[in-house]
Design an enzyme around this catalytic site. Structure first.
Site, PDB file in Angstrom:
ATOM      1  N   ARG A 285      32.354 -64.260  70.523  1.00  0.00           N
ATOM      2  CA  ARG A 285      32.362 -63.615  69.254  1.00  0.00           C
ATOM      3  C   ARG A 285      33.943 -63.272  69.092  1.00  0.00           C
ATOM      4  NH1 ARG A 285      27.344 -60.263  67.297  1.00  0.00           N
ATOM      5  NH2 ARG A 285      28.212 -60.256  65.367  1.00  0.00           N
ATOM      6  N   TRP A 288      36.720 -57.234  66.915  1.00  0.00           N
ATOM      7  CA  TRP A 288      36.914 -56.913  65.477  1.00  0.00           C
ATOM      8  C   TRP A 288      37.910 -55.850  65.146  1.00  0.00           C
ATOM      9  CZ3 TRP A 288      31.619 -57.001  62.705  1.00  0.00           C
ATOM     10  CH2 TRP A 288      30.879 -58.403  63.031  1.00  0.00           C
ATOM     11  N   ASP A 389      34.346 -62.397  55.850  1.00  0.00           N
ATOM     12  CA  ASP A 389      32.897 -62.232  56.232  1.00  0.00           C
ATOM     13  C   ASP A 389      32.048 -60.921  56.104  1.00  0.00           C
ATOM     14  OD1 ASP A 389      30.945 -63.446  57.481  1.00  0.00           O
ATOM     15  OD2 ASP A 389      31.573 -63.343  59.537  1.00  0.00           O
ATOM     16  N   GLU A 392      26.873 -57.898  53.502  1.00  0.00           N
ATOM     17  CA  GLU A 392      25.474 -57.772  53.253  1.00  0.00           C
ATOM     18  C   GLU A 392      24.822 -56.645  54.167  1.00  0.00           C
ATOM     19  OE1 GLU A 392      26.741 -60.755  54.414  1.00  0.00           O
ATOM     20  OE2 GLU A 392      26.255 -60.323  56.303  1.00  0.00           O
ATOM     21  N   ASP A 456      25.449 -68.959  57.738  1.00  0.00           N
ATOM     22  CA  ASP A 456      25.008 -69.496  59.046  1.00  0.00           C
ATOM     23  C   ASP A 456      23.878 -70.266  59.306  1.00  0.00           C
ATOM     24  OD1 ASP A 456      27.309 -67.757  59.551  1.00  0.00           O
ATOM     25  OD2 ASP A 456      26.330 -66.084  60.568  1.00  0.00           O
ATOM     26  N   HIS A 521      32.920 -75.893  62.297  1.00  0.00           N
ATOM     27  CA  HIS A 521      32.811 -74.606  62.626  1.00  0.00           C
ATOM     28  C   HIS A 521      32.388 -75.085  63.917  1.00  0.00           C
ATOM     29  CE1 HIS A 521      31.796 -70.657  63.593  1.00  0.00           C
ATOM     30  NE2 HIS A 521      32.021 -70.229  62.403  1.00  0.00           N
TER      31      HIS A 521
END
Lengths: 666, 666
Positions: A285, A288, A389, A392, A456, A521
Site C-alpha cells: 500500500r 499516506w 481516492d 466514501e 476496486d 493497475h
C-alpha cells in the site's frame, strides 16, 4: 405546465401532461415520521439498521393556488410548485420536525428507471430497492458467491447489489423525465411497486426537481445543464494508455521503455507510490503522507519535464486522509484541520494496520490548506493527473467544523473532496489540461470530478464485482451526467483465491480502448498477480490496442467535446440512440461508444465468439468489415484483440473506421 | 393489584407493584398501522419481507375506571384491565382495522428474558430481535458458516439464529413475570432496547396475559396452570433407549437382537419406514401414505405383541401430508379434506422430488377423519409412539375450510396438528401410555404435544445447529411449559460435507441419558454416516449409558411426575433453582436435570476435560464421588462415557446416585 386535478378524495399532479403524483386518501403519496438508526462501520463498509418509530400517512390535502398542503390533523407538509427553466421545482416544508420522509411518485408497470449514481449490478433499477449511501461497494457483491462469503466473514466487506461508492438521489425514467431530490441524507429508493416509486429519505428534502423532454438526448442535456458538466479531458489521454506502475523512478522508466520498445503507445505513467510505500497484510500500500518521496522518485520535477518532451504525462495519487504522526498530519493537527471524535480528540480512522486523520473539508481553512497541498505538492511538480481516492469513508460519529451531523454529511463528502481537487486545478488555470479520477461521488460530481473510475473490482469474471460490472457502472453514472469514467485494466482486488489471469487482463485491456481512457493497475498484490511487464504477448496486444486507440483519436476527441457541450457520456446505453428498440432497454453489458460505435466486450473466460444484439440500423463489424442489418442478434468471432465492436455504416466517421478495419483486421 | 399512575403527559401501569407499561406522550407505548408483507416459501423456509406503510403513535390516553384508551385523534385502542386468578388480563380493541400493532413493555437494562418458543441459538433473548414464525430452522443457522452458505445457495435453507419450528409469543423475564400475547399472527419481539421490549404483531391481539410470582418455580407452575400441562410420559421410556432403525421387520429385529446381545437396554424400536420408502437425492425418505406396508413389516400386529412381551415398544411415524395419488390422498381428495389453492384445485406441496396434499385440519370432518387414521392405522396395531412430524409448512397462500387467512393460521397449525394426535390418544384412553414427539409447536403444545424433539440438527459440532444447540432448545421450550423434549442421538442432517462421526454419536448418546428420553436416528443419509450397529465399541457405550439410565429410573420417574404436576421441565436452567447465583442466568450449555443433578455435556470434538460452573451448593461428581463446593468453576475429566454430571450432596436421591458412582465410576 403544472396541473392539479382534484378528484374524489384525491388529487393528481401533472407536469407537462405527465402524471407525477397520484394521491388518494387511502393511498397517500406523502408520509412523515421518525426513525432510530444504528450505523456500524468497518473500513468503509456500513451496516445500517433503521428502526421506524412512526410513519404518518398525510392522507388529507388542500390546494391553495400553486401550493398543496398534504396533512394529517395538525401535521402539515407544504409543497410549493414552480416551473423554472422549463423544469418542475417543488419546494417542501413541514410544520414539525421529522427525520424520516417518504414520497410516492406515480409509476407505470412497464416503466424502467436508471441512474441513482453508480450501480454496478443492475442498470435498470426496477423491481429492487436501492439504499443510497456512499461506501465501499464490497468484494464480490453477491451473497451467493464464496468471494463475498469470505469477505463478509473476514472484513464485513462482501457488499451487495446496491453498495456503491457513488449513490445519488437522481434518476432517469423511461417516461422521459429525470428527477433529483435535493438532499444528501441517507435514502432508500424502492422501485419494486407497479404503480409508484417509493422514495425514502432521512430528512425532508428542500426541493425536488423534475424535468421532462421528448428524447433521452435532450433529457441528458437538460439534466447536465442542471448539474453542470465537467471540463474536457486532457488531449494526451487519447494519445495512448496510462501505465499504472510503481517501484520508484528507475523502475517505472524501465517499464516505460519496455512498453515503448514493444510498440505500446504510452501517454502517461501513473505512479501512485510517489509518496512511498507501506506494506500490510492486504498487500503493498501507499505511504499516506502526500509529499514527494525524494528517495523513491529523485529529481522528479526535472524528470517530469523530460517525460513531457516525449508526450508522456506523470500521474500520481492523493486522498483526504493523512498518516498519523507524519508531517502533513502534524501540520493539520496543529491547525485543527482534522475532524474530531466525540471526546474532542483527533478522529483516527483504521485503514488496516495504520491509522489516519481526516482533513475536515467543512473547515474553510483546512479546505484551502489541502487545496494548496494539491497545488504545491502535486501540480507544481508538473504532474498532469492523479487518483483522488476515497471520499466514501466519512465516519458518522466524527465532529465536523461546520457543526453538521456527520451522518448527514457522509453522502456529501465525495463532492466536497471533488470540489477541493477541482478548485486546485481551476486556480492553477489547468482545467482541461490536468485531470484526476475519483471513485466516490455525489450530486455535484458531474461538474467537480473531472472523471471517475469504477473502483476496486475483483480480478475475476464474477458478475457483480468482476470485469462485467464496470459496464453498468459506466452506464448508470453516465446517464445522470458523468460522461467520463473508466476502470483499472485487469481489476484490483486479489483476495480469497482470486488471482488475475493473463486472459482477464487482456480482455479488460481490449475493452478499455472503447472507454474514456485506458489505464492499468498492478492491483493490491502485484507480485502474485499477472502483470503485463512479465509477458511479451500481452505487451504486443497492448501495442495493437493502443495503436487502434490512437487511430480513433478524431472520433474520441469528438466524444469528449460532445460530453462537455451536451452531457452525453462517452459510454452510453444503446436505447438513448435507438429509442424505438424495445430490447435495448434491458441491455447492460453492451453499450454505444458515442453515437457511432456499438461495443459488447467479452466478459467471460474461454469465450471466442459473442452473440450481439444490433439495434435497427446498418452495422459494420470493425474487425472484418462484414455488414449486418440490425434489429437482430448476430454472432461474431471474438478472439483476444478483437472485441465485438460495430460501427454505423452510414455515420460520418465511416472512412476513419474503414481504415482501422484495413489495418487491424481479423 | 392493577394501578394506573397518571403523570405529566404520561401514565404508568403497574401490576402487583411492578411497572409494566410506562407511557409518555413523546414515547408512546402503543402504535398501530398497516403493512404489506411478501412471503416467499421454499420447502418450509420462508423469506418474509414486510413493508410498513404506516405506524401511528397513539400518544394520547384517557382513563375510565379499569379502561385506558390510547388514541391519536380519531384512532382509538381500548385496553380493558382485569385481574383473574391472580393474573393480569388486558383485553384490546381498536375502533379501526389495522394489520400491524406494536407495544412497548417496560424493561430494565439488566433484565433478561427467555422463551419465545424453541430458541436454539440463544437462551437469553436480550439484545436481539426474534421474528416468531414457524419454519424449518435451517441448516447451519449461522450466516458465517459454510454449511449455511451452501444451504442458502442450494435450497434457501440456511436459516438464522431465530429460525425455529416452534415460535411462541410467550416469555419469562428475570423481573419474575411471564407474559403471553394471545395471537398466532406473525410477530417480531425486539429485546434490543434498554428501557422497553417492543412487541410487534401482524394483528391486534385479543388479549395479553401477564403474571408475577415470587420465584421462578412458582412462575413456571403458574404459567403451566394457564397453558395446561401434558400427560405423563409412558414408563417404558425410562427402561432403556429407543433405537431409530429401519429397513423392514427382519432387519430391525436383527438390530434389536444385536443391541440386546451387546447389553444395551432397549425399550423401543422406532421404525419410521413402516409405510415404506422413497429414495430422493436428499437421502432415503419415507413413503408418505400412512398405511402399514405389509411387505416391509409383515404381520406387524402380532410382532408388536411379541415385542411387548419383552417390554420393547414399537414406534412409527406420521405427518399431516399425503403423497399424491396414493390411497389416503385419494380418499381425502374425494371428500374435500385437503387444502386448496387459489385456483380451487388441491394444493400440492413440493417436498423435493415428490408432491403432497395437506390434510385441512380446520375442516372438522377432515380433522376427525385424520384422527381416526391415527387410531386405526397406528394405535390399533399396538403402536406405542410415533414421530408426529412437520406442522411448520402450512403455505400462506392455501385456502382453508375455516375461511381464515392461511397467513394467520400458519403459526397455529402445529397446535392443531398436536391436538389431532392428542385426541386420537385420548379417545383411545391411552394418555400416559402412548406418546408422540413433535418438532413444530405453538401456544397449546404445552398441553397437546406429549413431547417434543429438537428437530433435524446437522451431524456436527457447529454451535447453532449441531449437538450444542439442542440444550438452549430444551431450556427455552422448557421455561414456557414444555417439560419433555429430547433430540436425535447423532443428529440428522448430513449435507454439504457434514458426516456424522463416531465421537459425535457417542457424545450425543451420553448427553441424552440426562434428558426426557433417549432415541437414536440414522439420519437423512444412513449409509454414509456413522451408525451404532456397525461398531461394537459404540454398542458397549450404549449398554453402559442405558444401564445408567435404568438405574436412574426412580429419579427420572419423579421428574416426569413433577413435570405433569408442577410444570417443571426435565431439563431446566440452573438459575431457577439458584436464583441468587447471578452467573447462572447466562449459562445455556449446562442445565439442571431435575433439581438434583447438574449436567454440562461435552459438545466439542477432541475434548476430554470440561470446565464446569457449579452454583452455590455442595456437589458430588457422579463418576468419581469427588465433592466440590459450589459458587466456582471447576475442571473435571470427561472421557467418552463420563459426561460432566454432578449431584447435590444433600439431596434426597443421594444414595441412588452413590450406587451409580460405585457401579460406573471413572
Amino acid at each position: 405546465m403544472i396541473q392539479f386535478i382534484p378528484s374524489n378524495e384525491g388529487v393528481s399532479i401533472l407536469f407537462n401532461q405527465e402524471l407525477i403524483i397520484k394521491h388518494h386518501h387511502s393511498h397517500p403519496s406523502f408520509y412523515v415520521g421518525n426513525g432510530n438508526d444504528h450505523i456500524e462501520s468497518y473500513r468503509g463498509n456500513y451496516k445500517i439498521d433503521d428502526y421506524i418509530e412512526s410513519r404518518i400517512p398525510l392522507e388529507s390535502y388542500k390546494i391553495d393556488d400553486h401550493k398543496i398542503t398534504f396533512y394529517h390533523h395538525e401535521i402539515e407538509l407544504i409543497l410549493l410548485f414552480k416551473e423554472i427553466d422549463g423544469r418542475l421545482i417543488v419546494q417542501l416544508q413541514s410544520n414539525q420536525v421529522f427525520n424520516r420522509f417518504w414520497m410516492r411518485l406515480y409509476a407505470t408497470p412497464e416503466e424502467k428507471v436508471y441512474g441513482c449514481g453508480e450501480q454496478a449490478s443492475y442498470f435498470n433499477l426496477r423491481h429492487r430497492n436501492y439504499p443510497l449511501w456512499t461506501s465501499e461497494p464490497g468484494v464480490g457483491r453477491d451473497k451467493n458467491s464464496l468471494t463475498t462469503f469470505y469477505a463478509d466473514l473476514n472484513d464485513k466487506a462482501g457488499g451487495d447489489y446496491y453498495t456503491t461508492y457513488y449513490p445519488e438521489p437522481t434518476f432517469v425514467s423511461t417516461r422521459k423525465y429525470w428527477i433529483h431530490l435535493d438532499t444528501f441524507a441517507y435514502a432508500d429508493f424502492n422501485f419494486k411497486n407497479d404503480s409508484f416509486h417509493e422514495l425514502h429519505l432521512w430528512e425532508i428534502p428542500n426541493q425536488i426537481i423534475l424535468s421532462i423532454k421528448p428524447t433521452y438526448l435532450e433529457l441528458i442535456t437538460d439534466l447536465t445543464d442542471y448539474t453542470k458538466r465537467p471540463p474536457k479531458l486532457p488531449d494526451f489521454l487519447t494519445d495512448g494508455m496510462i501505465l499504472g506502475v510503481q517501484g520508484g523512478l528507475e523502475q517505472v522508466l524501465k517499464y516505460l521503455k519496455q512498453a515503448q520498445n514493444a510498440g505500446v503507445k504510452v501517454s502517461g505513467l501513473w505512479c501512485q507510490d510517489w509518496a512511498g510505500h507501506n506494506y500490510t497484510s492486504f498487500g503493498k500500500r501507499l505511504y499516506w503522507n502526500w509529499v514527494l518521496n525524494e528517495k523513491v522518485y529523485p529529481n522528479l520535477k526535472e524528470e517530469i519535464r523530460k517525460l513531457d518532451q516525449q508526450n508522456v504525462a506523470f500521474l500520481t495519487y492523493i486522498c483526504p486522509f493523512l498518516l498519523e504522526n507524519e508531517t502533513l498530519f502534524n501540520e493539520a493537527a496543529q491547525n485543527n484541520y482534522l475532524a474530531f471524535n466525540k471526546e474532542g480528540f483527533i478522529y483516527k480512522v483504521d485503514f488496516g494496520e495504520f491509522d489516519c486523520g481526516i482533513v475536515d473539508l467543512t473547515n474553510p481553512d483546512a479546505y484551502n490548506w489541502y487545496k494548496n497541498i494539491i497545488k504545491t505538492n502535486i501540480i507544481d511538480l508538473g504532474i498532469k493527473g492523479w487518483m483522488a481516492d476515497f471520499g466514501e469513508y466519512l465516519p458518522v460519529d466524527c465532529i465536523l467544523h461546520n457543526g453538521k451531523d456527520a451522518k448527514l454529511m457522509h453522502n456529501e463528502w465525495p463532492v466536497l473532496w471533488a470540489k477541493c481537487n477541482y478548485e486546485a486545478v481551476q486556480e492553477s488555470n489547468k482545467l482541461g489540461e490536468i485531470f484526476y479520477f475519483m471513485r466516490a461521488g455525489a450530486h455535484g460530481s458531474q461538474h467537480y470530478a473531472t472523471s471517475l473510475w469504477a473502483g476496486d473490482q475483483s480480478v475475476n469474471w464474477e458478475t457483480h464485482d468482476g470485469i462485467a460490472s464496470v459496464i453498468p457502472s459506466a452506464l448508470s453514472t453516465g446517464i445522470i451526467g458523468n460522461p467520463f469514467t473508466h476502470s483499472d485494466i485487469g481489476g484490483y482486488t486479489s483476495l480469497y483465491g482470486n488471482i488475475r489471469t493473463k486472459e482477464l487482463f487482456e480482455r479488460w485491456c481490449e475493452m478499455n480502448v472503447f472507454t474514456s481512457y485506458m489505464r492499468t493497475h498492478e492491483g493490491n498484490r502485484p507480485s502474485t498477480n499477472f502483470q503485463f511487464y512479465n509477458d511479451d504477448d500481452t505487451l504486443a496486444l497492448m501495442a495493437r490496442m493502443t495503436n487502434i486507440r490512437v487511430d480513433l483519436k478524431p472520433y474520441i476527441i469528438s466524444l469528449i467535446q460532445e460530453a462537455t457541450q451536451l452531457g452525453y457520456s462517452v459510454q452510453r446505453p444503446i436505447f438513448i440512440h435507438y429509442e424505438s428498440c424495445s430490447q435495448a432497454y434491458d441491455i447492460q453489458y453492451a453499450y454505444m461508444f458515442g453515437s457511432e460505435m456499438l461495443v459488447q466486450p467479452i466478459v467471460q473466460p474461454y469465450q471466442n465468439v459473442q452473440e450481439v444484439y444490433l439495434p435497427d440500423d446498418e452495422w459494420v463489424h470493425l474487425w472484418t468489415g462484414d455488414i449486418y442489418t440490425g434489429n437482430q442478434s448476430i454472432i461474431v468471432k471474438a478472439p483476444i484483440g478483437f472485441p465485438p465492436v460495430f460501427y454505423r455504416k452510414l455515420g460520418k466517421y465511416r472512412s476513419l473506421f474503414e481504415e482501422i478495419t484495413k489495418k487491424y483486421k481479423l
